[in-house]
Design a protein around this motif. Structure first.
Motif, PDB file in Angstrom:
ATOM      1  N   GLY A 102       0.816  -1.213   0.000  1.00  0.00           N
ATOM      2  CA  GLY A 102       0.000   0.000   0.000  1.00  0.00           C
ATOM      3  C   GLY A 102       0.847   1.258   0.000  1.00  0.00           C
ATOM      4  N   SER A 103       1.960   1.227   0.738  1.00  0.00           N
ATOM      5  CA  SER A 103       2.865   2.375   0.758  1.00  0.00           C
ATOM      6  C   SER A 103       3.469   2.605  -0.613  1.00  0.00           C
ATOM      7  CB  SER A 103       3.988   2.141   1.788  1.00  0.00           C
ATOM      8  OG  SER A 103       3.467   1.977   3.080  1.00  0.00           O
ATOM      9  N   LEU A 104       3.841   1.514  -1.283  1.00  0.00           N
ATOM     10  CA  LEU A 104       4.438   1.660  -2.605  1.00  0.00           C
ATOM     11  C   LEU A 104       3.402   2.113  -3.628  1.00  0.00           C
ATOM     12  CD1 LEU A 104       7.308  -0.326  -4.074  1.00  0.00           C
ATOM     13  CD2 LEU A 104       5.400   0.254  -5.559  1.00  0.00           C
ATOM     14  N   LEU A 105       2.162   1.652  -3.487  1.00  0.00           N
ATOM     15  CA  LEU A 105       1.108   2.106  -4.397  1.00  0.00           C
ATOM     16  C   LEU A 105       0.921   3.615  -4.318  1.00  0.00           C
ATOM     17  CD1 LEU A 105      -1.613  -0.652  -3.818  1.00  0.00           C
ATOM     18  CD2 LEU A 105      -0.233  -0.334  -5.885  1.00  0.00           C
ATOM     19  N   GLY A 106       0.857   4.127  -3.100  1.00  0.00           N
ATOM     20  CA  GLY A 106       0.662   5.564  -2.915  1.00  0.00           C
ATOM     21  C   GLY A 106       1.834   6.367  -3.453  1.00  0.00           C
ATOM     22  N   GLY A 157       5.477  -4.606   5.353  1.00  0.00           N
ATOM     23  CA  GLY A 157       4.049  -4.902   5.399  1.00  0.00           C
ATOM     24  C   GLY A 157       3.816  -6.383   5.511  1.00  0.00           C
ATOM     25  N   ARG A 158       2.726  -6.863   4.903  1.00  0.00           N
ATOM     26  CA  ARG A 158       2.356  -8.270   5.012  1.00  0.00           C
ATOM     27  C   ARG A 158       2.808  -9.058   3.786  1.00  0.00           C
ATOM     28  NH1 ARG A 158      -2.171  -5.445   6.963  1.00  0.00           N
ATOM     29  NH2 ARG A 158      -2.601  -5.754   9.174  1.00  0.00           N
ATOM     30  N   LEU A 159       2.091  -8.880   2.666  1.00  0.00           N
ATOM     31  CA  LEU A 159       2.339  -9.736   1.508  1.00  0.00           C
ATOM     32  C   LEU A 159       3.628  -9.373   0.783  1.00  0.00           C
ATOM     33  CD1 LEU A 159       0.685 -12.117   0.636  1.00  0.00           C
ATOM     34  CD2 LEU A 159      -0.428 -10.691  -1.083  1.00  0.00           C
ATOM     35  N   GLY A 160       3.755  -8.129   0.361  1.00  0.00           N
ATOM     36  CA  GLY A 160       4.989  -7.681  -0.255  1.00  0.00           C
ATOM     37  C   GLY A 160       5.215  -8.145  -1.678  1.00  0.00           C
ATOM     38  N   PHE A 161       4.180  -8.060  -2.548  1.00  0.00           N
ATOM     39  CA  PHE A 161       4.373  -8.382  -3.961  1.00  0.00           C
ATOM     40  C   PHE A 161       5.221  -7.318  -4.653  1.00  0.00           C
ATOM     41  CE2 PHE A 161       1.225 -11.820  -4.358  1.00  0.00           C
ATOM     42  CZ  PHE A 161       1.809 -12.554  -5.372  1.00  0.00           C
ATOM     43  N   LEU A 162       5.097  -6.078  -4.213  1.00  0.00           N
ATOM     44  CA  LEU A 162       5.820  -4.979  -4.842  1.00  0.00           C
ATOM     45  C   LEU A 162       7.063  -4.577  -4.058  1.00  0.00           C
ATOM     46  CD1 LEU A 162       2.758  -2.728  -5.787  1.00  0.00           C
ATOM     47  CD2 LEU A 162       4.054  -4.231  -7.290  1.00  0.00           C
ATOM     48  N   THR A 186      -0.243  -5.593 -12.595  1.00  0.00           N
ATOM     49  CA  THR A 186       0.257  -5.407 -11.224  1.00  0.00           C
ATOM     50  C   THR A 186      -0.838  -5.701 -10.211  1.00  0.00           C
ATOM     51  OG1 THR A 186       1.812  -3.701 -11.970  1.00  0.00           O
ATOM     52  CG2 THR A 186       1.296  -3.748  -9.626  1.00  0.00           C
ATOM     53  N   GLY A 187      -2.056  -5.244 -10.489  1.00  0.00           N
ATOM     54  CA  GLY A 187      -3.171  -5.433  -9.563  1.00  0.00           C
ATOM     55  C   GLY A 187      -3.848  -6.775  -9.662  1.00  0.00           C
ATOM     56  N   SER A 188      -3.419  -7.608 -10.618  1.00  0.00           N
ATOM     57  CA  SER A 188      -4.083  -8.905 -10.779  1.00  0.00           C
ATOM     58  C   SER A 188      -3.826  -9.840  -9.605  1.00  0.00           C
ATOM     59  CB  SER A 188      -3.643  -9.578 -12.084  1.00  0.00           C
ATOM     60  OG  SER A 188      -2.288 -10.001 -12.027  1.00  0.00           O
ATOM     61  N   THR A 189      -2.799  -9.572  -8.805  1.00  0.00           N
ATOM     62  CA  THR A 189      -2.526 -10.391  -7.608  1.00  0.00           C
ATOM     63  C   THR A 189      -3.079  -9.737  -6.345  1.00  0.00           C
ATOM     64  OG1 THR A 189      -0.331  -9.364  -7.446  1.00  0.00           O
ATOM     65  CG2 THR A 189      -0.473 -11.490  -8.573  1.00  0.00           C
ATOM     66  N   LEU A 248       5.473   3.562 -14.238  1.00  0.00           N
ATOM     67  CA  LEU A 248       6.303   3.492 -13.037  1.00  0.00           C
ATOM     68  C   LEU A 248       7.461   2.546 -13.290  1.00  0.00           C
ATOM     69  CD1 LEU A 248       6.817   4.087 -10.009  1.00  0.00           C
ATOM     70  CD2 LEU A 248       5.411   2.073  -9.495  1.00  0.00           C
ATOM     71  N   LYS A 249       8.683   3.004 -12.989  1.00  0.00           N
ATOM     72  CA  LYS A 249       9.868   2.157 -13.082  1.00  0.00           C
ATOM     73  C   LYS A 249      10.093   1.470 -11.734  1.00  0.00           C
ATOM     74  CE  LYS A 249      12.478   4.892 -16.479  1.00  0.00           C
ATOM     75  NZ  LYS A 249      13.723   5.689 -16.679  1.00  0.00           N
ATOM     76  N   LEU A 250      10.080   0.154 -11.732  1.00  0.00           N
ATOM     77  CA  LEU A 250      10.326  -0.609 -10.506  1.00  0.00           C
ATOM     78  C   LEU A 250      11.697  -1.261 -10.579  1.00  0.00           C
ATOM     79  CD1 LEU A 250       7.121  -2.608  -9.456  1.00  0.00           C
ATOM     80  CD2 LEU A 250       8.234  -0.726  -8.254  1.00  0.00           C
ATOM     81  N   VAL A 251      12.481  -1.098  -9.520  1.00  0.00           N
ATOM     82  CA  VAL A 251      13.790  -1.729  -9.415  1.00  0.00           C
ATOM     83  C   VAL A 251      13.671  -2.981  -8.556  1.00  0.00           C
ATOM     84  CG1 VAL A 251      16.134  -1.464  -8.486  1.00  0.00           C
ATOM     85  CG2 VAL A 251      15.063   0.416  -9.733  1.00  0.00           C
ATOM     86  N   HIS A 252      14.281  -4.077  -8.989  1.00  0.00           N
ATOM     87  CA  HIS A 252      14.266  -5.332  -8.242  1.00  0.00           C
ATOM     88  C   HIS A 252      15.703  -5.826  -8.026  1.00  0.00           C
ATOM     89  CE1 HIS A 252       9.963  -5.824  -8.877  1.00  0.00           C
ATOM     90  NE2 HIS A 252      10.145  -5.674 -10.166  1.00  0.00           N
ATOM     91  N   PRO A 253      15.952  -6.516  -6.916  1.00  0.00           N
ATOM     92  CA  PRO A 253      17.235  -7.223  -6.775  1.00  0.00           C
ATOM     93  C   PRO A 253      17.336  -8.304  -7.843  1.00  0.00           C
ATOM     94  CG  PRO A 253      16.021  -7.150  -4.692  1.00  0.00           C
ATOM     95  CD  PRO A 253      15.079  -6.703  -5.753  1.00  0.00           C
TER      96      PRO A 253
END
Length: 291
Positions: free
Chosen positions: A73-77, A95-100, A184-187, A267-272
Motif C-alpha cells: 500500500g505504501s508503494l502504491l501511494g 508490510g504483510r504480503l509484499g508483492f511490490l 500489477t493489480g491482478s494479484t 512506473l519504473k520498478l527496481v528489483h534485486p
C-alpha cells in the motif's frame, strides 16, 4: 546500468515499525557516500537532524532512485505520485504480503549494496487513469497502479451500469460493482474476486465483476490500450463510488460516466537480481511445492 548517486527515502507515515529500518537504511547509505534526501513526512523519526528533507514531489524531481519503506500500500501511494517524474522506485517490505516491496529487512544491506553496485533489474508497470464526468463536466479524476474499482460504498444494494469498450457496447450489468485491474493489480483485489493472475509484462487489463446478478458474468481480459467507459444507470437508488488502489475515493451519482484508460507515464520498478515473479507467487500465495 544507472548509477544511483542521490537516493530519496519515503514510507508510510505514522508507522512506528519502519523506524529501525529507516535508521539502518540511512546509516548504510551514508557509509556508501550516497547523497540522501528523505520525505519531509518522516522528518520526526530521522536518526540525524542534518538529513535533508523534501516534499515527495521535490524528491521525485531530484533523485536517481526512491526507496519506499512499508507494505504494498505504501508503494502504491508513492508510485502513483512518483511515476510522473520518471524516477525508479524500490520497495523495502515492512508490510504483510509484499508483492511490490521485495527487499526483506533481514537482507537490507546486502541487497541495497548489490543494487548500488549495478546488480539489479528494472521493469516498467503501467497505471490506469480515470475521469468522472457529470452532465458533460469533469468532477473528479484519479490514477491507479493496481485497480480502479466501482463499488456501492456503505450500501448493500446492487449497482446497475453499462460497460463500453472502445465505444462498443458490451453489457448492462447488475452487481456489487466492477474491478478493473492492471497486471500489477491482478494479484491483489482482483484475485480475491476470482480474476486471473497476469504476468507483469502483459499489456492487458482484466475486468472482474463483483458478485454479479447473472452467474454467466465472468472476468474479461482486454488490451491494455483499450478505453473503457462505465455509465451509471439513471434508475440506481444509491450513489456508488469509484476508488483508486483502495486509497482515493470519488462519490458518484446516477448518469455519471467514468472513462478509464492506460496512463501515458509508467512506473519504473527496481528489483534485486534475486527477484522472480513466479517465486513471489509461490511464496506469497502459498502454492504447494513438490521436491
Amino acid at each position: 546500468m544507472e548509477q544511483f548517486k542521490r537516493i530519496g527515502i519515503t514510507g508510510r507515515q505514522g508507522r512506528s515499525h519502519i523506524v529501525d529500518t529507516l535508521k539502518r537504511l540511512v546509516t548504510f547509505l551514508e557509509s556508501r557516500n550516497v547523497d540522501i534526501v528523505v520525505d519531509e513526512s518522516l522528518s520526526d523519526i530521522l536518526p540525524s537532524p542534518q538529513t535533508k528533507t523534501f516534499s515527495r514531489s521535490t524528491m521525485g524531481q531530484n533523485s536517481d532512485l526512491v526507496i519506499v519503506i512499508g507494505g504494498d500500500g505504501s508503494l502504491l501511494g508513492a508510485g502513483r505520485e512518483l511515476s510522473a517524474y520518471d524516477v525508479p522506485v524500490l520497495g523495502v517490505n515492512r508490510g504483510r504480503l509484499g508483492f511490490l516491496t521485495d527487499v526483506s529487512p533481514d537482507e537490507l544491506e546486502p541487497r541495497i549494496g548489490e543494487i548500488l553496485d549495478g546488480q539489479y533489474s528494472m521493469e516498467s508497470r503501467f497505471l490506469l487513469e480515470a475521469r468522472v464526468e457529470r452532465d458533460g463536466q469533469l468532477i473528479g479524476q484519479g490514477d491507479a497502479l493496481n485497480d480502479v474499482v466501482l463499488h456501492p460504498g456503505v450500501s448493500t444494494k446492487i449497482i446497475e451500469f453499462e460497460l463500453f469498450i472502445d465505444d462498443q457496447y458490451v453489457y448492462c450489468q447488475r452487481s456489487d460493482g466492477l474491478i478493473i485491474a492492471t497486471p500489477t493489480g491482478s494479484t491483489a483485489y482482483a484475485l480475491s474476486g476470482g480474476g486471473p493472475i497476469m504476468h507483469p509484462k502483459i499489456d492487458a487489463m482484466v475486468l472482474v465483476p463483483m458478485h454479479p446478478h447473472m452467474l454467466t458474468s465472468r472476468p474479461l481480459v482486454v488490451s491494455g490500450d483499450s478505453e473503457l467507459k462505465l455509465v451509471i444507470n439513471e434508475g440506481n437508488e444509491i450513489h456508488p463510488r469509484i476508488s483508486f488502489d483502495g486509497q482515493v475515493d470519488i462519490k458518484l451519482a446516477p448518469d455519471d460516466t467514468i472513462t478509464i484508460s492506460k496512463k501515458a507515464k509508467k512506473l519504473k520498478l527496481v528489483h534485486p537480481m534475486t527477484h522472480n515473479f513466479y517465486e513471489a507467487c509461490r511464496s506469497k500465495l502459498r502454492w504447494y511445492q513438490q521436491n
